[in-house]
Design an enzyme around this catalytic site. Structure first.
Site, PDB file in Angstrom:
ATOM      1  N   HIS A  86       0.831  -1.211   0.000  1.00 38.51           N
ATOM      2  CA  HIS A  86       0.000   0.000   0.000  1.00 38.51           C
ATOM      3  C   HIS A  86       0.860   1.252   0.000  1.00 38.51           C
ATOM      4  O   HIS A  86       2.090   1.198   0.134  1.00 38.51           O
ATOM      5  CB  HIS A  86      -0.955  -0.009   1.203  1.00 38.51           C
ATOM      6  CG  HIS A  86      -0.286   0.046   2.542  1.00 38.51           C
ATOM      7  ND1 HIS A  86       0.133   1.214   3.126  1.00 38.51           N
ATOM      8  CD2 HIS A  86       0.018  -0.939   3.425  1.00 38.51           C
ATOM      9  CE1 HIS A  86       0.659   0.965   4.308  1.00 38.51           C
ATOM     10  NE2 HIS A  86       0.616  -0.346   4.519  1.00 38.51           N
ATOM     11  N   CYS A 146       3.116  -4.806   6.754  1.00 37.48           N
ATOM     12  CA  CYS A 146       2.730  -4.491   5.386  1.00 37.48           C
ATOM     13  C   CYS A 146       3.902  -3.891   4.611  1.00 37.48           C
ATOM     14  O   CYS A 146       4.897  -3.450   5.175  1.00 37.48           O
ATOM     15  CB  CYS A 146       1.545  -3.534   5.373  1.00 37.48           C
ATOM     16  SG  CYS A 146      -0.007  -4.327   5.854  1.00 37.48           S
TER      17      CYS A 146
END
Length: 230
Positions: free
Chosen positions: A178, A194
């Site tokens: 992301h 992440c």
């Protein structure tokens, strides 16, 4: 009367005075060269639903800029994404000989994930639905839980402008590629697992990455001990 003894004393004093003179000041160090100009694609983005600020100059090292490179993974199929957490790079294979390389922030110790996953789907300006495991560590995030519908998209959302969702065997790994990486943390292992890109790069990767792409996250070989930011 100026005697020989007085003459010698005066000479010694003069010699000592000369020895005690302060040294010449060193030459001033030359100022550091200005940082190289960032590529234009790291400027402010104004045609998205929410504004994306320009990347500040001098913060991101040039090797972490988005760029086409020789493919270091020639045996991987075009469209495959490979993340090297120790190098701080994400590669998107474009051909046997070439790849697009992005600087990436990755997971810190105790939060890092490695393995092979499938790019199941991607979202522009996604909602952030905080997993229960993170809420157990950070109770203040409970208002953004899955049950509560998550956090609205926008500049304060940790997923940023784009999120690519990674699945294994049909199940959500809860790991994402992301945007919203703060430029000063690009290339470092400081997140809760992440894989984070600059928003400008997340938008570019979202445009290029094929649906169903294979995503390989290499295991980290660095010493443990870093703490996660979020």
């Amino acid at each position: 009367m100026f005697t020989r003894r007085a003459f010698l004393a005066t000479g010694v004093a003069s010699t000592l005075s000369a020895c005690l003179q302060p040294p010449e000041p060193p030459e001033a160090a030359a100022p550091p060269p200005p940082p190289p100009p960032l590529p234009a694609f790291y400027g402010a983005v104004t045609d998205e639903p929410f504004p994306i600020p320009a990347v500040p100059p001098g913060v991101v090292a040039p090797e972490l800029w988005r760029q086409g490179v020789a493919n270091p993974f020639p045996d991987e199929r075009p469209g495959t994404i490979i993340v090297d957490p120790d190098a701080g790079f994400l590669h998107l294979v474009t051909s046997r000989d070439s790849a697009m390389r992005y600087g990436a922030g990755t997971g810190a110790a105790a939060f890092a994930w490695s393995g092979t996953a499938r790019l199941q789907f991607a979202r522009a300006w996604p909602r952030w639905k905080v997993p229960d495991e993170m809420i157990a560590r950070r109770p203040e995030l409970a208002p953004y839980s899955v049950a509560n519908g998550g956090m609205d998209p926008g500049p304060g959302n940790p997923l940023g402008a784009r999120a690519l969702y990674l699945f294994q065997n049909g199940e959500d790994t809860l790991y994402r590629i992301h945007g919203a990486c703060e430029p000063e943390y690009l290339g470092k292992a400081v997140s809760s697992g992440c894989i984070r890109l600059l928003d400008q790069d997340a938008i570019d990767l979202h445009r290029r990455a094929p649906h169903g792409a294979t995503v390989r996250v290499l295991p980290s070989l660095l010493p443990k001990g870093l703490a996660a930011l979020y």
